[in-house]
Scaffold this motif. Structure first.
Motif, PDB file in Angstrom:
ATOM      1  N   THR A 236       0.844  -1.204   0.000  1.00 50.39           N
ATOM      2  CA  THR A 236       0.000   0.000   0.000  1.00 50.39           C
ATOM      3  C   THR A 236       0.872   1.245   0.000  1.00 50.39           C
ATOM      4  OG1 THR A 236      -0.098  -0.074   2.416  1.00 50.39           O
ATOM      5  CG2 THR A 236      -1.870  -1.155   1.211  1.00 50.39           C
ATOM      6  N   GLY A 237       0.494   2.194  -0.796  1.00 50.98           N
ATOM      7  CA  GLY A 237       1.225   3.445  -0.886  1.00 50.98           C
ATOM      8  C   GLY A 237       2.247   3.505  -1.994  1.00 50.98           C
ATOM      9  N   VAL A 238       2.480   2.368  -2.684  1.00 47.52           N
ATOM     10  CA  VAL A 238       3.456   2.371  -3.769  1.00 47.52           C
ATOM     11  C   VAL A 238       3.012   3.308  -4.889  1.00 47.52           C
ATOM     12  CG1 VAL A 238       4.518   0.942  -5.563  1.00 47.52           C
ATOM     13  CG2 VAL A 238       4.317   0.066  -3.241  1.00 47.52           C
ATOM     14  N   GLY A 398      -8.979  -1.800  -2.826  1.00 46.84           N
ATOM     15  CA  GLY A 398      -9.000  -0.693  -3.768  1.00 46.84           C
ATOM     16  C   GLY A 398      -7.669  -0.481  -4.446  1.00 46.84           C
ATOM     17  N   VAL A 399      -6.571  -0.598  -3.683  1.00 44.04           N
ATOM     18  CA  VAL A 399      -5.261  -0.338  -4.271  1.00 44.04           C
ATOM     19  C   VAL A 399      -4.896  -1.415  -5.285  1.00 44.04           C
ATOM     20  CG1 VAL A 399      -3.816  -1.557  -2.600  1.00 44.04           C
ATOM     21  CG2 VAL A 399      -2.954   0.502  -3.693  1.00 44.04           C
ATOM     22  N   PHE A 400      -5.327  -2.652  -5.080  1.00 41.40           N
ATOM     23  CA  PHE A 400      -5.012  -3.699  -6.053  1.00 41.40           C
ATOM     24  C   PHE A 400      -5.903  -3.601  -7.290  1.00 41.40           C
ATOM     25  CE2 PHE A 400      -2.367  -5.638  -2.858  1.00 41.40           C
ATOM     26  CZ  PHE A 400      -1.368  -6.218  -3.626  1.00 41.40           C
ATOM     27  N   ILE A 401      -7.073  -3.006  -7.158  1.00 41.27           N
ATOM     28  CA  ILE A 401      -7.852  -2.695  -8.365  1.00 41.27           C
ATOM     29  C   ILE A 401      -7.085  -1.704  -9.224  1.00 41.27           C
ATOM     30  CG2 ILE A 401      -9.947  -1.558  -9.204  1.00 41.27           C
ATOM     31  CD1 ILE A 401     -11.428  -2.739  -6.839  1.00 41.27           C
ATOM     32  N   SER A 402      -6.548  -0.674  -8.591  1.00 40.84           N
ATOM     33  CA  SER A 402      -5.785   0.328  -9.347  1.00 40.84           C
ATOM     34  C   SER A 402      -4.491  -0.265  -9.887  1.00 40.84           C
ATOM     35  CB  SER A 402      -5.490   1.537  -8.459  1.00 40.84           C
ATOM     36  OG  SER A 402      -4.638   1.194  -7.384  1.00 40.84           O
ATOM     37  N   THR A 479      -0.747  -8.772  -9.782  1.00 38.91           N
ATOM     38  CA  THR A 479      -1.683  -7.956  -9.007  1.00 38.91           C
ATOM     39  C   THR A 479      -3.127  -8.381  -9.260  1.00 38.91           C
ATOM     40  OG1 THR A 479      -1.647  -6.275 -10.769  1.00 38.91           O
ATOM     41  CG2 THR A 479      -0.151  -5.968  -8.907  1.00 38.91           C
ATOM     42  N   GLY A 480      -3.435  -8.848 -10.491  1.00 37.79           N
ATOM     43  CA  GLY A 480      -4.776  -9.356 -10.764  1.00 37.79           C
ATOM     44  C   GLY A 480      -5.079 -10.596  -9.947  1.00 37.79           C
TER      45      GLY A 480
END
Length: 731
Positions: A236-238, A398-402, A479-480
């Protein structure tokens, strides 16, 4: 200066001129703590999340920890490598939203924007709650006040960020570097002691964990995958740096890519070191402290137990690590305070969020976005009682969706770049929308980097781009897969809330865009010069003869409408008769129309009268002049009725009706104007615009827009009439 202005300037600081925007740009040493504090702070709980999940199956499953940590490291390095390409190809600050919008379409971009908005809010709630949890681990007496403490900390972060990006970065730099130093020293010290045969031993090393069930087969695989998904909180935050490229000093893309690499190396080093020391010192931890056999008292965090084992419980080293860990967890929310407002500004610029989020405040920060983020974060903290275990289940989805959509978009970006640079590409093919070109349109930098498009590619560059495409493809696949895994493992544990929130925000932003598009269509003028109205009918609202009324009559007559009448509402026959007599005594050459009001209502008779004019002459325009006086103190507004304000609000909805306010400033308003002039003079000295002029020479009044805040001179049957003469010629 008013008390509210003094308080605002005391907390936020003096306004900064737009010409000083360049002074707020960040060097790499400041940008690292500003944009990477979230990714770095996740080290303090990513290892803990892995151990918590594996402990559900008992201590025998902890031997899977190194393999899970290795998978997290591989994923993190892949994502960092891929995002280093993003900042070169799309340096305008749109980040994942821009990548997905350009390459996958606006719907994909809007989905990324929705996911990131949710994730930024959760970042603040989780980070601050985790910091408070770490604080209460050292000071257990504060545990019952954790919601209040967390909320106050969010307010404090909000005030610091309202002062501007540069000042917030400088304030947070020291705690961030102190945290990095403390964790690295703890890791080195612990590994050296282990190498010398004095391995640290955690306070929970002797505890046993009561397993929830015996995991085997598919159940064991699912538990291991769930532990991996929880450990992915380290990522998170990357994405924050790719969203904040415009905040870097030039060369922006290169500095952002370097900062991203520094963040990745530091985060991986600390994550591996903390995980290794947790295994070496035999840290035993459970989601439910009751499952720890032999434990007594509050369960400490993993980092706190390691620090106590390495430096000694209560030692200076332990206190230092506990303090800086608490600080970095709280300050990790600053990443969201920088990402959310910028993303909100971009979405507002594209018409998906209210336009107010697009503008900067007087400190050159996106103040509205900062305040909005703080409000939602406090709401989550209160609803979830600042419980990290509960909030963490909503996190990272949410971050892995992005991540997934961004990396998929970059695969298409590289493919299009190769296709458009192919000398045998078919004629008429769609031109590449280069990130450099978009950044130039949006005020970003364009350095002629071939990765941004528009530059001929040689064979070595094409091989380089194919390598980048492979990295992006690998990142999209990984990530998917993690996205699906997180969804499966966390859906029933709270992630379903995010699965509802993201589509709701998505649909809401689409509705906002449709509204703005519809308004733009309605506001589009027809070809040719503007059509003039056939006639203008002037209507002056009158309650009694006093200076504001006479000014309104004089101004209305000066505009030379085709017809001009004065209108009053007969609420009290005696007062109406006195008004007639005063009207005749002054010899005013304007017809006075008296509207009957059997129910003593002022608004409805005027609306009916104006509507009657419109029915008789639908192509004409009716100009309604409203005399009103302006007061300067807030409590004075409460002492006067607001009939004219209500009437103006109703008349605004009438087609073909123009509202003209004719203000008359009372003596008290001069104090307000004096305060505003002093503020304006300070702004001029700092390079800001000068305050606007006055309505009437020689008379002070409040600043622009304040006339509408004053009480109106149109009242229902005032107690007495006035014979004050207006300035200038009488009507």
């Amino acid at each position: 200066m008013a008390l509210t202005d003094r308080l605002k300037r005391g907390f936020v600081g003096r306004p900064i001129g737009s010409d000083r925007l360049g002074e707020t740009l960040l060097p790499k040493r400041v940008a690292l703590p500003v944009f990477a504090s979230d990714a770095l702070s996740s080290v303090s709980y990513a290892s803990e999340e892995i151990l918590l999940v594996l402990a559900l199956g008992g201590l025998t499953l902890l031997h899977y920890t190194p393999w899970i940590a290795a998978a997290v490291v591989i994923l993190m390095l892949t994502v960092v490598a891929s995002y280093r390409q993003n900042v070169h190809a799309y340096p305008s600050g749109g980040g994942d939203y821009e990548v997905a919008s350009v390459n996958l379409g606006p719907r994909a971009g809007l989905m990324v924007g929705s996911a990131l908005l949710v994730d930024y809010v959760l970042t603040v709630a989780v980070s601050v709650s985790a910091g408070v949890a770490n604080l209460t681990s050292a000071a257990t007496g504060l545990a019952e006040h954790k919601v209040l403490i967390a909320s106050l900390l969010v307010v404090l972060l909000t005030l610091v960020n309202l002062r501007g990006v540069r000042e917030s970065g400088s304030a947070f730099a020291v705690p961030s570097y102190a945290f990095i130093l403390g964790i690295l020293v703890m890791i080195v010290t612990g590994l050296v002691k282990t190498a010398l045969g004095h391995a640290p031993r955690a306070e929970s090393a002797g505890y046993e964990v009561h397993p929830e069930q015996n995991f085997a087969g598919l159940a064991l695989l699912f538990l291991v995958l769930r532990a991996f998904a929880s450990g992915c909180t380290a990522l998170t935050g990357v994405e924050a740096i790719s969203n904040g490229v415009p905040a870097f000093r030039r060369p922006k893309s290169r500095n952002a890519a370097t900062t991203l690499l520094m963040m990745g190396v530091i985060a991986v080093t600390m994550f591996v070191g903390v995980t290794a020391l947790a295994l070496i010192s035999d840290v035993h931890i459970a989601e439910n402290p009751a499952d720890l056999i032999g434990a007594h008292g509050e369960q400490r965090t993993v980092v706190a137990q390691i620090a106590a084992a390495v430096f000694g419980d209560g030692s200076v080293g332990f206190i230092y690590v506990a303090a800086v860990t608490t600080l970095i967890l709280i300050l990790a929310a600053n990443t969201a305070f920088n990402g959310f407002p910028v993303l909100g500004s971009i979405l507002a610029r594209d018409g998906y969020l209210p336009r107010q989020l697009h503008t900067r405040g007087d400190r050159l920060a996106y103040s509205n976005g900062i305040v909005l983020l703080a409000g939602f974060a406090i709401l989550l903290i209160v609803v979830f009682d600042a419980q990290v275990t509960a909030l963490i289940q909503l996190y990272i989805l949410g971050v892995f969706i992005s991540f997934t959509l961004s990396q998929t978009g970059m695969v298409r970006h590289w493919a299009r770049l190769l296709r458009e640079s192919d000398p045998v590409a078919p004629e008429g093919s769609a031109p590449l929308v280069a990130g450099g070109e978009r950044s130039a349109e949006r005020g970003g930098e364009r350095s002629g980097d071939p990765l941004a498009g528009g530059v001929p590619l040689d064979a070595s560059m094409r091989r380089r781009i194919r390598r980048y495409q492979a990295i992006s493809f690998l990142g999209a696949c990984l990530t998917g897969a993690v996205l699906i895994l997180v969804l499966l493992t966390k859906f029933t544990r709270g992630a379903w809330i995010v699965c509802i929130a993201i589509p709701v925000i998505y649909l809401g932003m689409q509705a906002i865009r449709r509204h703005y598009d519809r308004v733009a269509t309605e506001l589009t003028p027809e070809p040719g010069p503007p059509t003039l109205p056939s006639r203008v009918h002037g209507v002056v609202l009158v309650s009694k003869i006093h200076a504001p009324t006479l000014r309104a009559l004089a101004y209305a007559k000066a505009t030379k409408p085709h017809t001009l009448v004065a209108v009053t509402v007969a609420v009290d026959p005696a007062e109406t008769e006195r008004l007639r007599q005063a009207w005749e005594e002054r010899g005013i050459k304007i017809d006075l129309v008296v509207l009957a009001s059997p129910y003593r209502e002022v608004t409805r008779p005027v609306l009916d009268y104006v509507a009657r004019i419109r029915r008789e002459s639908p192509r004409d325009v009716t100009a309604v002049f409203v005399p009103e006086y302006v007061v300067g103190r807030w409590w004075e507004h409460l002492l006067h009725n607001q009939s004219a304000l209500r009437l103006k609000a109703r008349l605004l909805f009438q087609p073909g009706v123009m509202m003209i306010s004719v203000p008359w400033q009372l003596a008290s308003s001069s104090h307000a104007q004096t305060r505003q002039e002093s503020v304006g003079a300070g702004a001029v000295r700092r390079g800001s615009a000068a305050p606007p002029g006055h309505f009437r020479p020689g008379h002070r009044g409040p600043g622009p827009g304040s006339a509408g805040d004053g009480d109106a001179a149109v009242t229902a049957n005032p107690p007495a009439s006035s014979n004050a003469a207006p300035p200038g010629d009488a009507p």
